[in-house]
Structures are given as structure tokens and as C-alpha cells.
Scaffold this motif. Sequence first.
Motif, mmCIF file in Angstrom:
data_model
loop_
_atom_site.group_PDB
_atom_site.id
_atom_site.type_symbol
_atom_site.label_atom_id
_atom_site.label_comp_id
_atom_site.label_asym_id
_atom_site.label_seq_id
_atom_site.Cartn_x
_atom_site.Cartn_y
_atom_site.Cartn_z
ATOM 1 N N VAL A 1 0.837 -1.213 0.000
ATOM 2 C CA VAL A 1 0.000 0.000 0.000
ATOM 3 C C VAL A 1 0.865 1.252 0.000
ATOM 4 O O VAL A 1 0.607 2.203 -0.742
ATOM 5 N N ARG A 2 1.935 1.252 0.803
ATOM 6 C CA ARG A 2 2.828 2.416 0.872
ATOM 7 C C ARG A 2 3.516 2.653 -0.462
ATOM 8 O O ARG A 2 3.628 3.790 -0.922
ATOM 9 N N ASN A 3 3.974 1.581 -1.106
ATOM 10 C CA ASN A 3 4.648 1.725 -2.405
ATOM 11 C C ASN A 3 3.696 2.231 -3.476
ATOM 12 O O ASN A 3 4.054 3.053 -4.309
ATOM 13 N N THR A 4 2.452 1.723 -3.435
ATOM 14 C CA THR A 4 1.435 2.178 -4.392
ATOM 15 C C THR A 4 1.165 3.661 -4.205
ATOM 16 O O THR A 4 1.049 4.426 -5.164
ATOM 17 N N LYS A 5 1.073 4.084 -2.938
ATOM 18 C CA LYS A 5 0.824 5.489 -2.623
ATOM 19 C C LYS A 5 1.965 6.363 -3.144
ATOM 20 O O LYS A 5 1.742 7.435 -3.707
ATOM 21 N N LYS A 6 3.221 5.878 -2.968
ATOM 22 C CA LYS A 6 4.378 6.647 -3.434
ATOM 23 C C LYS A 6 4.348 6.812 -4.949
ATOM 24 O O LYS A 6 4.636 7.874 -5.487
ATOM 25 N N LYS A 7 4.000 5.704 -5.660
ATOM 26 C CA LYS A 7 3.960 5.755 -7.125
ATOM 27 C C LYS A 7 2.942 6.771 -7.618
ATOM 28 O O LYS A 7 3.180 7.522 -8.558
ATOM 29 N N THR A 8 1.762 6.796 -6.963
ATOM 30 C CA THR A 8 0.702 7.708 -7.417
ATOM 31 C C THR A 8 1.060 9.166 -7.156
ATOM 32 O O THR A 8 0.519 10.059 -7.782
ATOM 33 N N THR A 9 1.983 9.402 -6.213
ATOM 34 C CA THR A 9 2.361 10.801 -5.926
ATOM 35 C C THR A 9 3.581 11.243 -6.721
ATOM 36 O O THR A 9 4.047 12.354 -6.577
ATOM 37 N N THR A 10 4.129 10.337 -7.573
ATOM 38 C CA THR A 10 5.286 10.725 -8.389
ATOM 39 C C THR A 10 5.047 10.380 -9.853
ATOM 40 O O THR A 10 5.925 9.902 -10.546
ATOM 41 N N THR A 11 3.815 10.573 -10.327
ATOM 42 C CA THR A 11 3.504 10.315 -11.731
ATOM 43 C C THR A 11 4.169 11.380 -12.592
ATOM 44 O O THR A 11 4.410 12.500 -12.141
ATOM 45 N N PRO A 12 4.496 11.070 -13.878
ATOM 46 C CA PRO A 12 5.160 12.054 -14.733
ATOM 47 C C PRO A 12 4.408 13.368 -14.830
ATOM 48 O O PRO A 12 4.993 14.428 -14.748
ATOM 49 N N SER A 13 3.064 13.289 -14.982
ATOM 50 C CA SER A 13 2.283 14.528 -15.121
ATOM 51 C C SER A 13 2.378 15.368 -13.870
ATOM 52 O O SER A 13 2.450 16.581 -13.918
ATOM 53 N N ASN A 14 2.409 14.684 -12.708
ATOM 54 C CA ASN A 14 2.478 15.401 -11.440
ATOM 55 C C ASN A 14 3.839 16.056 -11.283
ATOM 56 O O ASN A 14 3.968 17.172 -10.807
ATOM 57 N N THR A 15 4.929 15.320 -11.734
ATOM 58 C CA THR A 15 6.280 15.864 -11.652
ATOM 59 C C THR A 15 6.388 17.102 -12.526
ATOM 60 O O THR A 15 6.976 18.105 -12.142
ATOM 61 N N ASN A 16 5.786 17.027 -13.727
ATOM 62 C CA ASN A 16 5.797 18.194 -14.618
ATOM 63 C C ASN A 16 5.107 19.373 -13.986
ATOM 64 O O ASN A 16 5.563 20.511 -14.082
ATOM 65 N N ALA A 17 3.952 19.078 -13.322
ATOM 66 C CA ALA A 17 3.193 20.157 -12.686
ATOM 67 C C ALA A 17 4.020 20.824 -11.614
ATOM 68 O O ALA A 17 4.028 22.049 -11.473
ATOM 69 N N LYS A 18 4.778 20.008 -10.847
ATOM 70 C CA LYS A 18 5.600 20.562 -9.770
ATOM 71 C C LYS A 18 6.734 21.407 -10.340
ATOM 72 O O LYS A 18 7.051 22.478 -9.828
ATOM 73 N N SER A 19 7.374 20.881 -11.431
ATOM 74 C CA SER A 19 8.487 21.628 -12.004
ATOM 75 C C SER A 19 8.026 22.952 -12.580
ATOM 76 O O SER A 19 8.717 23.953 -12.508
ATOM 77 N N LYS A 20 6.776 22.956 -13.135
ATOM 78 C CA LYS A 20 6.220 24.208 -13.656
ATOM 79 C C LYS A 20 6.021 25.214 -12.539
ATOM 80 O O LYS A 20 6.288 26.402 -12.683
ATOM 81 N N LYS A 21 5.511 24.707 -11.378
ATOM 82 C CA LYS A 21 5.293 25.593 -10.232
ATOM 83 C C LYS A 21 6.608 26.195 -9.763
ATOM 84 O O LYS A 21 6.702 27.375 -9.442
#
Length: 708
Positions: free
Chosen positions: A683-703
Motif C-alpha cells: 500500500v505504501r509503495n502504491t501510494k508513493k507511485k501515485t504521488t510521483t507520476t510524470p504529469s504530477n512531476t511536470n506540474a511541480k516543475s512548472k510551479k
Amino acid sequence: MMNLAKLRNIGIMAHIDAGKTTTTERILYYTGKTYKLGNVDEGSATMDWMPQEKERGITITSAATYCPWKEHVIQIIDTPGHVDFTAEVERSIRVLDGALALFCAVGGVEPQSETVWRQADKYKIPRLAFVNKMDRAGANFERVISMISERFHTLPIAIQYPIGEGEHFQGVVDLIEKKAILWPEQNSATDFQLSDIPWQWEEPVQKAREKMLESLCDLSDHLAEKYLNEEEISPQEIRSLLREKTLSLEITPVLCGSAFKNKGIQPLLDAIVHYLPSPLDLPPIEGVHPQSKEKKQLATSPNEPLSALAFKIMADPHVGKITFLRLYSGTLQAGSYVHNANNNTKERIGRILRMHANEREAIPQATAGDIVAVVGLKHTKTGHTLCQKENPILLENINFPEPVISISVEPQNRAEREKFSKTLSRLCEEDPTLQVHHDTENEQTLISGMGELHLEVILHRIQNEFHLPVSSGRPQVAYRETISKKSSANVKYAKQTGGRGQYAHVILEIEPNKAGGGFEFQNSIVGGAIPKEYIPAVEKGIQQAMKEGVLASFPMVDIKVHLTDGSFHEVDSSELAFQTAGYMAFKQAAAKASPKLLEPVMLVEVFTPAEYLGDVLGNIQQRRAKIQSIREQGRTQHIQAHIPLAEMFGYATVLRSLTQGRADHTMQFSHYQVLPQELAEEVRNTKKKTTTTPSNTNAKSKKKAKSA
């Protein structure tokens, strides 16, 4: 003005498919409220007015109506039977005076029957029992009475005896009047016939009557004396004692019939009038003063100050927001102003409506004892109290269970985001067990509810009722986090930003609370180490930290926090500083307290023909089940087990294929338990994966780029 002594506010409650809506439809027909018999299977039931209710053949939302019977007025709330909509039952029972509990003559006491009975016990609601479906093969009146006695620890007293069971069911014997009540054989809505008891039924009826009288004699010395002296006991004496003991919750009178075959409804209406309470039979309503918390009582009278509880919100496409109220005291006038004791706001009563399912009739005023709907309230939510500003009172709120399952939902068209947000807001206002959470890490909207069917109905409403196409993700389990040992933290929060700084110092200890004990905060600060005005800020910071746990950001539960010491700065300390320090200290302590993941465990009940028992049991055991019991119930096997919710997705389809569609199951939340270590890691690994998706990483880098 309504005569309160002749008013009955009742709810009809039962397990799914026990026949609640059919019984309500027959009551409406025989009281002259409707002129056509509604049928659930045909989608023509008056009370199941929502399109989804007609499609699925189940009740989803509680519906209110009223009808006349022999100079009395009966106000009825028909409640859902499916466990996913248990909140509808909870809020309905909260405002009722009496209840009619329906039981299937074949299934007897089923899982949701127990849940609604406990809810009625919580609010001390007097009730009658009606054993329905006496015409079904396998019907057994006495077995159902035995189950009621065993499961509910009440004294069920049969005041009727069935003339035949299953396909031979013809009518009932009134054990009080010693008369047979017979209905024609054909399935038509005609009146019953009173007659002498058929000779072949005289012996069992005599035994049943003696059993009824013996039970009543145990409750009354006067009646016992007459019985032992073989004196005649009048029907009026029996009814009077039955009413008294029903209202004191010592007994439950039991009747029987077949609502679908139009048998048993008129005597049932008589029993509602005879044995269930009027608003005048109840104790004064209790509440507290909103500010001083001093206890207050108000008698059920139109001349007392106003007190009313909002128990249901409904969005109507034509008139807007409709708020259902139960008036406990006072009088409510259309066009008048009232005070909301929960949020200290002024509300205007636009119109007062008397409801009949989704139809409405405008009335000029409502008085104590009434259940009505009002239009025009802007700030009132489920559980809020309306009163007079000069005579404020705060009634006990309605508590709802926490959701156990979530799904991600997004509008298909991004331009519809504002409409999507407003739609969810309206649905949450209507349904207190629906929760919306915006996951900023994943940029997702999560909706949480009581089960797969609950969320399925919500999605259907968003798309069809609000005309908003949405995409949804897979169901997710609502995990929780807790701690398994004591821990402490000593945190100083000091920040200097040129001018006035921020300073707070907090020392606290945390320890596990008992399962289901929730959050407990104890303040042991002495000598003013932390000023009193900052203590609530520390608690607020701790509660904020508990919303996102230290393992996988799931909410934390069942923890005791002990604030032991700290310090402050006369200039730099503030509520915000202590809130931050409380937040940081709790996070630090929780990380050291051996945190654990908890998973929701469901009580699952499966009803299967005996020939499929082996296959069904084998499949259940693959789902980490703990079997509680296996017993024979009529012609089926009844399995009761505790199974983690994560293992139950799609089970209905699997069960159908295993048993050729002949088995059925119910599921309701039971408790949380510690998730096994290997599954917790998953469950912890699944949670980590969902919080580091490529689209999410892009969104963070844009911010980051934007802030740079």
C-alpha cells in the motif's frame, strides 16, 4: 391545528427486500391517500420516486408522506434497506416517535435488520414488528419471533396468529378479540372479512393466546390476579397494557401478513394507532444553551418556544434547496425568521411544505410534532437546530459513520470544473456520508462513501441528474493509521522575519487509544508555562497533523495526546506559532511510536443454497476471511464472516458465477484492524507511485519555474 394525541410519526425500517416500500404503498392505498396500488417491481411505487430507485427496485433515499386513519394522522418515513444508505435510516430514526420493523417470514432477522434495530435502541424508539411475506414458501412465523427474541434481547409478544403459512396463508387471528380476519384468495385490494376462528385452528390459537396472556401477566400484577382467578380479561385491558409496555420499550407487539397480497394491512394500521406513541407520550425534548451549555427542556406544545431539527437536505430542480424539519416545540410560520443555533445565523422561512414523496403541498404554518419541509434556508445543514433568538436551544446533533471506500472523479471537460465543484458541494449537503477530498499531490478529486453501490449511485446522479459527464478511477480503500507504543516530542518553533517573530515551545506525549476510542487530548500544563489561550491552538495543530499520517498520509485514529510542558515568549508567541509547534511535535512523536496501517474490515453475510456451500466457502477463505458462523436458515446456508474491504471488490459478480445467480450477500463496515506488514508495504509503495507520476512531476516543475 392538529390534535397531537392523534398524531403518529413513524418510520418503516428493515433489511433490503423485506417489503418496506410495498407495505407503505398498501398503507397509502387503504388510507385513501392514493387510488392505485404502487408496485416496486413495475417501478410504479409512489415512495420510490427517484429514477434510480425505479430502475434498481430499491429505496435509496428516505421519503416522507402522511395519511389519515380512523381520526388519526400517520406521518411515515420509508427508509432504505441497503447498508450503503444507512445514514438515511439514522437521520430518519433520530426524528421519529415510533417505528415499524419489518421482517421477512422466510429470512427472519437479517443483517440490516440488526443494524436498524440498534439505531432505534440508541434513540429509545418504541416499535412494532410486522412479519411480512407470510405467503412465501418456507414462511415460519414462530421461528421469526424466536429470532427477534434471541438477537434483540426484547420480549416479542404475538398479538396475531397466522391462518396457514406459505401458499396456504389465508389471514390472521386477532388474539385480543379472538376473531379471524380473512382476505379473499385472489390478489385484489378488497376489504377483509371478520369471522369466527375456523375449527381446525382453535387449538393452536388457544395456545398462542395463552402464551400472550402469560407474557403480559408477568408484566402486570393486576392482570396476573385476574388470569389466575379465571376472570374475563377485556380487550381494552390487554391493549392498555400493551401500549404502556411498548412505550416503555419492555415489549414489542408482533403482527403478520403479506403486504404484496394485500393481507394484514388494516389490522397493522390499527396497531400503529393503538400502540405507538403520539408526540405527547414522549418526554420533553432536551438540549443545551448554545453559549452557556446549560441544560434546557421544552415540552411538546405549540405554545412553547420554537425548537426544530433539520434532518435532511434535498436539492430540487424547481424550488432549490428543501430542508426537512422535525418540530419538537413551538409554531413555525411561513415568511417568519428563525435563529440557527449551530452557526448563529438568521434564516427566513420562505415556504412550508407537507411532503408526499416528491409531491408537496404548501401550508401556512407547522406546529410541535410536525415533520415538514421548508424552502428558503441558506445556512442550515443536516443536524442543525432552528429556534428563537431570544430563547436559544441546541439539540443533539446526528452522528454519521465514516466512509470506507473512495474513487477518483474528474469532469471529462475541464471547462466544467466549476459546475463539477458546485455539483459535489450540493451532493455533500444532501448526503452527510459523502465526503470530497482534493488530493493536491495527485491533483485528483476523491469522493468517499459507504460502499460500491453508494458511489455508483452518486456517479449516476452526477451524470444523469446534473448532466455532467465524468471519468472515474478504480475504488480505493480508506485506510487509516495509528500508533502502537508510547512516544514523546519536544519541539521549539522559532522564526525571525525581521520585525515581530514567531515563537512556541511544546512538549507532549502520545500513546495508543483503544480501538474506536478516537482522539483524546489532555492538557496538564501548570503554572502558566503555556498560556490558556494558546492551548486550543496546540490541539488544532495536532488534529491538523492527524489528517495526514506519517506512513502513507492516511488519517490517524485512536490516539491519546498528553500536553505536558512548554514555554512562550511575551512578544513573539501567537496562536499560529503554537498551532505550528503542535503540528510539528505530533508528527515527530508519531514517527517514533511504531505507526501501523489499519484497514477496514467488513461484516459479510452470504446466503447460498447448500449445494454451493463448498465453492462459496473456498472463495471466501481466499479473501483473508475469518469465518464467524455457518448455519442453516430455511432452505439456505447462512455464512457470516469478517473480510477486509480490499478483498471484496467485484465480489457480487464472482458470487453470481459461483452459484448460477442463486446466492445473495450483504456487507457492512465492522471495524478497523492492523494491515499485515507485507500488504502494508504494498500500500505504501502504491501510494508513493501515485504521488510521483510524470504529469504530477511536470506540474511541480512548472510551479518551481514559475516561483523562480
